[in-house]
Design an enzyme around this catalytic site. Structure first.
Site, PDB file in Angstrom:
ATOM      1  CD  GLU A 236      -2.699  -0.845   2.715  1.00  0.00           C
ATOM      2  OE1 GLU A 236      -3.919  -1.082   2.694  1.00  0.00           O
ATOM      3  OE2 GLU A 236      -2.080  -0.518   3.754  1.00  0.00           O
ATOM      4  CB  ILE A 237       1.920   3.959  -1.906  1.00  0.00           C
ATOM      5  CG1 ILE A 237       3.152   3.051  -2.047  1.00  0.00           C
ATOM      6  CG2 ILE A 237       2.358   5.419  -1.780  1.00  0.00           C
ATOM      7  CD1 ILE A 237       4.011   3.346  -3.259  1.00  0.00           C
TER       8      ILE A 237
END
Length: 350
Positions: A236-237
């Site tokens: 995840e970013i």
């Protein structure tokens, strides 16, 4: 100081964002942690020197701290998880939890018998972003031990997210095991019924409910059956401020009260995905199609020729989870107006 007693100043951050690389990890996973760090540093972070934040339910050993500090191009921070956030809530029936776990084990559900896995999923769902070490940051990149990155990332994805007004970025999407989340969708529908103000117009409802249109202004509920699609959250970013928002805080508290993280085995991936997909407009979500990535047992490899002929990526294009029957990415492309896994992104200038 170095081995000769000379003062060595801390590395200066080059990247411009209030962002960190975050790893939830145990001391015994040091080798896998270093392997992931080496790849992230070589492919991206040595050019930006963003800090690393490590979180553990036990104190980190000097060995872990020394080796990971040496591997990082940026500063490192080491945090201990509050035990109240890594334990069964007092209001839950532990005997019922045990009975349910035994039933799931008998059905060969993955991680069915693991209490620590349930702690981890609950912590990633509702607590990691509250840790004091993350309060200085607006963005994070979740990195897990033992993952691989196949491509150079020649831009700052944190800056890309900010300048393009994105909130959540992912690489792979897949189906969840129904036996782990049997009541998550009904609980989510009930939460929305009680709190329709959080339902975003032009959201990603069609990613979760086949044939569904995005929610509209004034909608007060969601209909249909959940197709089990979710963003695979080991990569995840994303914006920390979304998890800190009133909408997500209320959603997590509601889910936590039901006990589903323990009575069943709710993962943080579907919890994050449903929140992102329902409480944000669809255009706030970004697929990083230019990132080559592996988290066992699945890999994805950018399909455009330039990524390979330029030497930016080194991976087998035929080992590509996007085309797997278990992948939900074609569903995402369908609702997002995309037909292919993108090649390298060009950072917009603003």
């Amino acid at each position: 100081m170095d081995d000769l007693g000379t003062f060595v100043p801390p590395p200066l951050q080059i990247g411009k964002e209030k962002a960190a690389l975050v790893m939830l990890v145990r001391n015994k996973e040091l080798r896998d942690a270093l392997s992931s760090m080496r790849m992230v540093e070589d492919r991206f972070n040595r050019k930006y020197r963003y800090p690393w934040v490590f979180l553990n339910d036990e104190p980190f050993t000097n060995e872990f701290i020394n080796y990971t500090t040496g591997m990082a191009s940026g500063k490192t921070r080491y945090g201990l998880i509050d035990q109240s956030q890594w334990s069964i809530p007092e209001n839950l029936d532990t005997d019922q939890i045990q009975r349910n776990m035994e039933k799931m084990v008998s059905k060969n559900v993955i991680y069915a018998g693991s209490m620590s896995y349930r702690h981890m999923c609950r912590y990633n769902s509702g607590y990691f972003y509250r840790h004091e070490l993350l309060q200085d940051f607006d963005w994070y990149w979740r990195v897990e031990p033992g993952v691989e990155f196949f491509c150079d990332i020649n831009y700052d994805p944190f800056t890309y997210m900010r300048t393009n007004d994105k909130v959540y970025g992912f690489v792979m999407a897949m189906y969840e095991y129904i036996l782990t989340i049997e009541t998550l969708w009904p609980a989510t529908k009930e939460f929305v019924r009680r709190n329709p103000q959080y339902l975003a117009a032009n959201n990603s409802l069609g990613f979760f409910v086949d044939g569904s249109e995005p929610s509209k202004v004034g909608d007060t509920e969601i209909q249909g059956d959940y197709n089990l699609c979710h963003f695979w959250s080991n990569f995840e970013i994303a914006s920390l401020n979304f998890w800190r928002s009133e909408a997500y805080d209320a959603y997590f508290k509601y889910l936590d009260e039901t006990g589903g993280f323990y009575y069943e085995r709710w993962g943080d991936a579907p919890v994050h995905s449903l929140a992102v997909g329902l409480f944000l407009p669809r255009d706030k979500v970004h697929h990083f199609g230019d990132i080559g990535y592996r988290h066992s047992p699945y890999s994805r490899c950018p399909q455009d020729s330039l990524s390979h002929t330029s030497g930016r990526c080194f991976c087998k294009r035929q080992e590509h989870f996007d085309d797997d029957g278990y992948s939900c990415l074609p569903r995402w492309w369908n609702i997002a107006g995309m037909t292919t896994g993108a090649g390298p992104k060009t950072l917009d200038k603003r």
